[in-house]
Design a protein around this motif. Sequence first.
Motif, PDB file in Angstrom:
ATOM      1  N   ARG A 174      -5.251  -1.530   0.534  1.00 26.51           N
ATOM      2  CA  ARG A 174      -5.376  -1.276  -0.907  1.00 26.51           C
ATOM      3  C   ARG A 174      -6.491  -2.151  -1.466  1.00 26.51           C
ATOM      4  O   ARG A 174      -6.376  -3.363  -1.476  1.00 26.51           O
ATOM      5  N   ASN A 181      -0.497  10.981 -13.071  1.00 23.16           N
ATOM      6  CA  ASN A 181      -0.349  10.277 -11.796  1.00 23.16           C
ATOM      7  C   ASN A 181      -0.819  11.104 -10.604  1.00 23.16           C
ATOM      8  O   ASN A 181      -0.941  10.585  -9.488  1.00 23.16           O
ATOM      9  N   ARG A 182      -1.094  12.368 -10.837  1.00 25.35           N
ATOM     10  CA  ARG A 182      -1.571  13.261  -9.768  1.00 25.35           C
ATOM     11  C   ARG A 182      -2.659  14.159 -10.340  1.00 25.35           C
ATOM     12  O   ARG A 182      -2.419  14.887 -11.303  1.00 25.35           O
ATOM     13  N   LYS A 233      -1.660   8.424  -7.875  1.00 27.65           N
ATOM     14  CA  LYS A 233      -1.343   7.034  -8.214  1.00 27.65           C
ATOM     15  C   LYS A 233      -0.246   6.535  -7.289  1.00 27.65           C
ATOM     16  O   LYS A 233       0.814   7.154  -7.177  1.00 27.65           O
ATOM     17  N   ASP A 234      -0.486   5.440  -6.617  1.00 31.51           N
ATOM     18  CA  ASP A 234       0.461   4.848  -5.679  1.00 31.51           C
ATOM     19  C   ASP A 234       0.782   3.426  -6.142  1.00 31.51           C
ATOM     20  O   ASP A 234       0.100   2.470  -5.776  1.00 31.51           O
ATOM     21  N   TRP A 279      -4.654   3.685  -6.422  1.00 31.76           N
ATOM     22  CA  TRP A 279      -4.964   5.107  -6.463  1.00 31.76           C
ATOM     23  C   TRP A 279      -5.479   5.531  -5.088  1.00 31.76           C
ATOM     24  O   TRP A 279      -6.269   4.824  -4.468  1.00 31.76           O
ATOM     25  N   VAL A 280      -5.005   6.708  -4.641  1.00 37.13           N
ATOM     26  CA  VAL A 280      -5.345   7.216  -3.318  1.00 37.13           C
ATOM     27  C   VAL A 280      -5.966   8.601  -3.468  1.00 37.13           C
ATOM     28  O   VAL A 280      -5.485   9.417  -4.257  1.00 37.13           O
ATOM     29  N   SER A 334      -6.339  10.195   4.026  1.00 40.67           N
ATOM     30  CA  SER A 334      -6.332   9.661   2.661  1.00 40.67           C
ATOM     31  C   SER A 334      -7.084   8.333   2.630  1.00 40.67           C
ATOM     32  O   SER A 334      -7.366   7.729   3.671  1.00 40.67           O
ATOM     33  N   TYR A 389      -7.524   4.671   0.042  1.00 36.05           N
ATOM     34  CA  TYR A 389      -7.260   3.882  -1.161  1.00 36.05           C
ATOM     35  C   TYR A 389      -8.590   3.608  -1.867  1.00 36.05           C
ATOM     36  O   TYR A 389      -9.517   3.055  -1.275  1.00 36.05           O
TER      37      TYR A 389
END
Length: 206
Positions: free
Chosen positions: A6, A41-42, A71-72, A76-77, A97, A99
């Motif tokens: 991250r 968030n997505r 959003k993680d 953010w990923v 994916s 980060y």
Amino acid sequence: MGDLDRTIRRDNDAGEVRVYVRYLTSSRDYLLGQEQELKNNRIEIGRDSSCDIRYDNKQNTVSRRHAVIIKDGRDWVVRNNSESNPTLINGRPVNNSWYLSSGDVIQLSYEGPKLEFIVKTIKKAPPAPSLQKEQPKVIIKEVNSKEKEDELETVYQILSFCFPFIGAIIWLVNIKSSPNKAKSACTAALIGIGVSFLVNVIAGAS
């Protein structure tokens, strides 16, 4: 390219963190340099009508559901959802994916449009200083001193009136029966007048 740790840039409790994308390629719906805040968030990216960031069909290197930004926690990923077109971060393809860090450039296919991922920290304004009213200072000493001066001036005035008045009465009473006493009273009255004048001068000077 595999997943990384991250690496999103943020300041701990330094203010409100907001996330944006800046469009580095102009299209029908987005201008070059335009910024858009990511409030969900997505965030779906592609040509499908349901995508949050949507490109028109002229962008044929962009898949219908090309990629998604998720959003993680506090990070953010970005994840590649296309089986035919790659998603690149800073020019390198993402296997699954990634980060995101502030300043990362997301590209949809090798010849496709680019977006820059941006994290902004809105600094908290310092609290306004409280304005306390200054209480008026009562100087009792000065008030008492003024009162004493007024009282003393009143005494001076009474004395300045009494001296000549008493002398005049004595002179009137004894002017016929006792000329010597009358003369003494007259002298005393003159002295009283002089003293009263002196008292007034002293009172005025103080």
